[in-house]
Design a protein around this motif. Structure first.
Motif, mmCIF file in Angstrom:
data_model
loop_
_atom_site.group_PDB
_atom_site.id
_atom_site.type_symbol
_atom_site.label_atom_id
_atom_site.label_comp_id
_atom_site.label_asym_id
_atom_site.label_seq_id
_atom_site.Cartn_x
_atom_site.Cartn_y
_atom_site.Cartn_z
ATOM 1 N N SER A 47 0.990 -0.822 -0.182
ATOM 2 C CA SER A 47 -0.112 0.233 -0.494
ATOM 3 C C SER A 47 0.811 1.202 0.012
ATOM 4 O O SER A 47 1.066 2.042 -0.504
ATOM 5 C CB SER A 47 -1.296 -0.041 1.321
ATOM 6 O OG SER A 47 -1.457 -1.044 0.973
ATOM 7 N N SER B 45 -16.255 7.540 -1.062
ATOM 8 C CA SER B 45 -15.646 6.996 0.839
ATOM 9 C C SER B 45 -14.175 7.641 1.277
ATOM 10 O O SER B 45 -13.866 8.459 0.518
ATOM 11 C CB SER B 45 -15.261 5.251 0.375
ATOM 12 O OG SER B 45 -13.791 5.141 -0.300
ATOM 13 N N SER B 47 -12.018 7.155 1.830
ATOM 14 C CA SER B 47 -10.379 6.746 1.455
ATOM 15 C C SER B 47 -10.403 7.321 0.098
ATOM 16 O O SER B 47 -9.533 7.884 0.552
ATOM 17 C CB SER B 47 -10.136 5.590 0.662
ATOM 18 O OG SER B 47 -10.518 4.673 1.758
ATOM 19 N N LYS B 50 -10.201 11.043 1.590
ATOM 20 C CA LYS B 50 -8.725 11.552 1.666
ATOM 21 C C LYS B 50 -7.048 11.565 1.047
ATOM 22 O O LYS B 50 -5.986 11.948 1.012
ATOM 23 C CB LYS B 50 -7.787 10.614 2.993
ATOM 24 C CG LYS B 50 -8.218 9.982 4.144
ATOM 25 C CD LYS B 50 -8.858 9.121 4.824
ATOM 26 C CE LYS B 50 -7.406 9.106 5.823
ATOM 27 N NZ LYS B 50 -7.860 7.600 6.710
#
Lengths: 114, 114
Positions: A47, B45, B47, B50
């Motif tokens: 990631s 979402s 994510s 962000k």
DNA sequence: CAAGCCAACTAGGTTAACTATGTTGGCAAC
DNA sequence: GTTGCCAACATAGTTAACCTAGTTGGCTTG
């Protein structure tokens, strides 16, 4: 390898790759190691490596080709170069500031304690 | 709202926020909506929101303050003699880095001793 | 009233899992 | 030999979960 300096790992890796590109260690037109390889060599998760590569991609330093790899851009556009260097300097300054604040905090703690 | 145009959602949201900042819809010094709010209004979402905010942060358009919010940078005007200022900044950063490394080294020594 | 604690919010970092999609090389079938 | 399939590997995007850490406001306690 990612160090525990408080600087986020994905920035450390991005810095390292940026440096390798700037120094010619990875020549224009050449591919970066695969994300899996990078993850292993840096001791990081997939990631964070993907985030790092995403940063360089966003800066225009590299271009990704799905299924093949991530390649260092052949052309070094001066305007973009300035821009990339600016972001680099900006993060560097932010990093320095943070580290300095930490030092100052611990220094004042020591002073107060004694 | 994120559309299915093939352009990734995190870029669409970054574009939208960038536009709102450029147009003054979110004035300098003002905070962006919280990531949770953005996620809801964009139908995305947490994510991806962000990631979008991270992009703007990397571009220097906004600065995040942990616990408070993400604020539009006050200063936008780019300097004219960019190149000269760049070299000046580069040497300044290099100097600061060197001095800070020295300080950190002696600080860790002190820690180890005690 | 004042101090301090605590819950609810905020940004930020990391990891893992899943999907989609493109490339490549080898192998089997014809 | 050529064709076609298929497994392995690649980037790319999305989502969810967990953790750290700073801020704020309200409530409780002394």
């Amino acid at each position: 390898m990612v160090k525990k300096t408080g600087r986020p790992g994905y920035l450390q890796i991005a810095d390292e790759l940026r440096e390798q590109i700037r120094s010619g260690s990875i020549a224009p037109g050449e591919p970066l190691p695969s994300t899996a390889q990078l993850a292993e060599t840096f001791g990081a998760s997939l990631s964070v490596v993907k985030m790092s590569v995403g940063l360089l991609r966003n800066e225009g330093l590299v271009v990704g080709q799905q299924g093949k790899g991530v390649f260092v851009r052949e052309d070094a556009p001066p305007a973009d170069d300035v821009r990339a260097e600016l972001t680099e300097l900006r993060t560097a300054v932010a990093d320095l500031t943070r580290r300095l604040e930490q030092l100052e905090a611990s220094a004042s703690q020591r002073t107060a304690k004694s």
